[in-house]
Design an enzyme around this catalytic site. Structure first.
Site, PDB file in Angstrom:
ATOM      1  N   ASP A  83      -3.312   5.523  -5.811  1.00 18.62           N
ATOM      2  CA  ASP A  83      -2.160   5.207  -6.664  1.00 18.62           C
ATOM      3  C   ASP A  83      -2.233   5.886  -8.022  1.00 18.62           C
ATOM      4  O   ASP A  83      -1.264   5.828  -8.786  1.00 18.62           O
ATOM      5  CB  ASP A  83      -2.066   3.691  -6.887  1.00 18.62           C
ATOM      6  CG  ASP A  83      -1.674   2.931  -5.633  1.00 18.62           C
ATOM      7  OD1 ASP A  83      -1.018   3.533  -4.759  1.00 18.62           O
ATOM      8  OD2 ASP A  83      -2.014   1.741  -5.534  1.00 18.62           O
ATOM      9  N   ARG A 154       4.866  -6.373   4.449  1.00 19.86           N
ATOM     10  CA  ARG A 154       5.143  -5.308   5.408  1.00 19.86           C
ATOM     11  C   ARG A 154       4.755  -5.711   6.829  1.00 19.86           C
ATOM     12  O   ARG A 154       5.438  -5.352   7.791  1.00 19.86           O
ATOM     13  CB  ARG A 154       4.427  -4.019   4.982  1.00 19.86           C
ATOM     14  CG  ARG A 154       5.138  -3.320   3.818  1.00 19.86           C
ATOM     15  CD  ARG A 154       4.465  -2.026   3.445  1.00 19.86           C
ATOM     16  NE  ARG A 154       3.402  -2.238   2.466  1.00 19.86           N
ATOM     17  CZ  ARG A 154       2.567  -1.288   2.067  1.00 19.86           C
ATOM     18  NH1 ARG A 154       2.648  -0.082   2.582  1.00 19.86           N
ATOM     19  NH2 ARG A 154       1.637  -1.552   1.170  1.00 19.86           N
ATOM     20  N   CYS A 241       2.287  11.349  -5.848  1.00 20.19           N
ATOM     21  CA  CYS A 241       1.900  10.676  -4.604  1.00 20.19           C
ATOM     22  C   CYS A 241       3.035  10.648  -3.595  1.00 20.19           C
ATOM     23  O   CYS A 241       2.838  10.272  -2.449  1.00 20.19           O
ATOM     24  CB  CYS A 241       1.422   9.253  -4.897  1.00 20.19           C
ATOM     25  SG  CYS A 241       2.700   8.146  -5.493  1.00 20.19           S
TER      26      CYS A 241
END
Length: 310
Positions: A83, A154, A241
């Site tokens: 990240d 998710r 990213c």
């Protein structure tokens, strides 16, 4: 030595696991030091209804923590290394990179189990442009659905949104003890990981010598060198990213640093792959060299089209 350290972290289950892991290591090493956690909300946590690629990938999950560090509100921050932008704010540095957990990408498909077994036009959820491109390269027929939220969110969407499969990082699932959900770890010839995937990054103030010294024992040198090459590759390719780049470095049995990478178009139709091997002492140069070579052999054209589309 400081008598108190304040660790900044995001509030998700995975982020808290990571911060608590580092806190436990520090408490064991320095039992006399008070270790506190401070939960913070980042931009990436707040905006959940827009694909990451559309809101910009750099610093979405780190900026607020970095502001708190620079104002001395916290002493360090724990991040997933994947990240972290390749350029850190002035005054902050990577104090340590921990031993890497499995860097792979997991397919979770209770009914079909593997990528090869997914039916034609199967719906696969992922928030990663890198995963999307590599999936479509292997299976152009797939329908890719944007998937945002924390890991538990998710996983639930696999059922609530009638998806045939979802893609998640193996490391996060293993850290939370949820690896029983994994039905296939995709081989790297199909899906190379994100830069730094599987490693934790400890970020601190550059001028905070006491904190930096206290964090040194958490640094895992083979992982630091491998991810240094990966981050140098990404920086040279001028990518955040959320561009379709996969790269993985590791020290081989001969003690050399091997770096594999791919640059892809978002639809997976165009791909440039290459590998380089060199001395770990030249980790950053290895990453830069491979990036330049791949850009010169078609990568630059692929990325130019992506930036034009944006």
């Amino acid at each position: 030595m400081k008598q108190k350290l304040v660790i900044g972290t995001r509030g998700s289950k995975l982020a808290l696991w990571q911060a608590n892991y580092v806190a436990a290591c520090l408490r064991e090493r320095y039992p006399e030091v008070v270790i506190e956690l401070k939960n913070m909300v980042t931009t990436g946590d707040r905006i959940l209804d827009v694909p990451l690629a559309k809101i910009g990938g750099k610093g979405l999950f780190t900026k607020e923590l970095e502001v708190a560090m620079l104002s001395s509100e916290i002493d360090l921050a724990v991040h997933s290394l994947k990240d972290m932008p390749t350029d850190l704010p002035e005054g902050l540095i990577l104090a340590a990179v921990t031993d890497r957990v499995d860097p792979g990408d997991a397919l979770i498909s209770p009914e079909y189990k593997t990528l090869a077994n997914l039916p034609v036009n199967a719906k696969v959820g992922t928030s990663s442009l890198r995963r999307k491109a590599q999936l479509l390269h292997a299976r152009p027929d797939l329908t890719i659905v944007d998937l945002r939220g924390n890991l538990d969110t998710r996983l639930k969407k696999l059922t609530t949104e009638n998806l045939d499969a979802i893609m998640l990082a193996v490391a996060g699932l293993k850290r939370l003890g949820w690896d029983e959900h994994i039905t296939q770890v995709l081989p790297q010839d199909i899906c190379l990981p994100a830069v730094g995937q599987g490693a934790l990054a400890l970020e601190a103030r550059e001028n905070d010598a006491e904190t930096l010294a206290m964090l040194e024992f958490l640094n895992h040198e083979p992982t630091r060198l491998a991810t240094l090459a990966e981050r140098a590759f990404l920086a040279e390719a001028e990518g955040g990213c959320q561009i379709p780049i996969g790269v993985y470095g590791q020290l081989n049995q001969q003690g050399q640093l091997s770096l594999n990478a791919v640059i892809m178009s978002p639809d997976g139709r165009e791909a440039v792959r290459d590998t380089i091997v060199g001395s770990p002492a030249e980790a950053a140069a290895i990453g830069q060299t491979l990036a330049v070579r791949m850009l010169d052999h078609g990568g630059r054209e692929i990325l130019a089209k992506l930036f034009e589309a944006k």
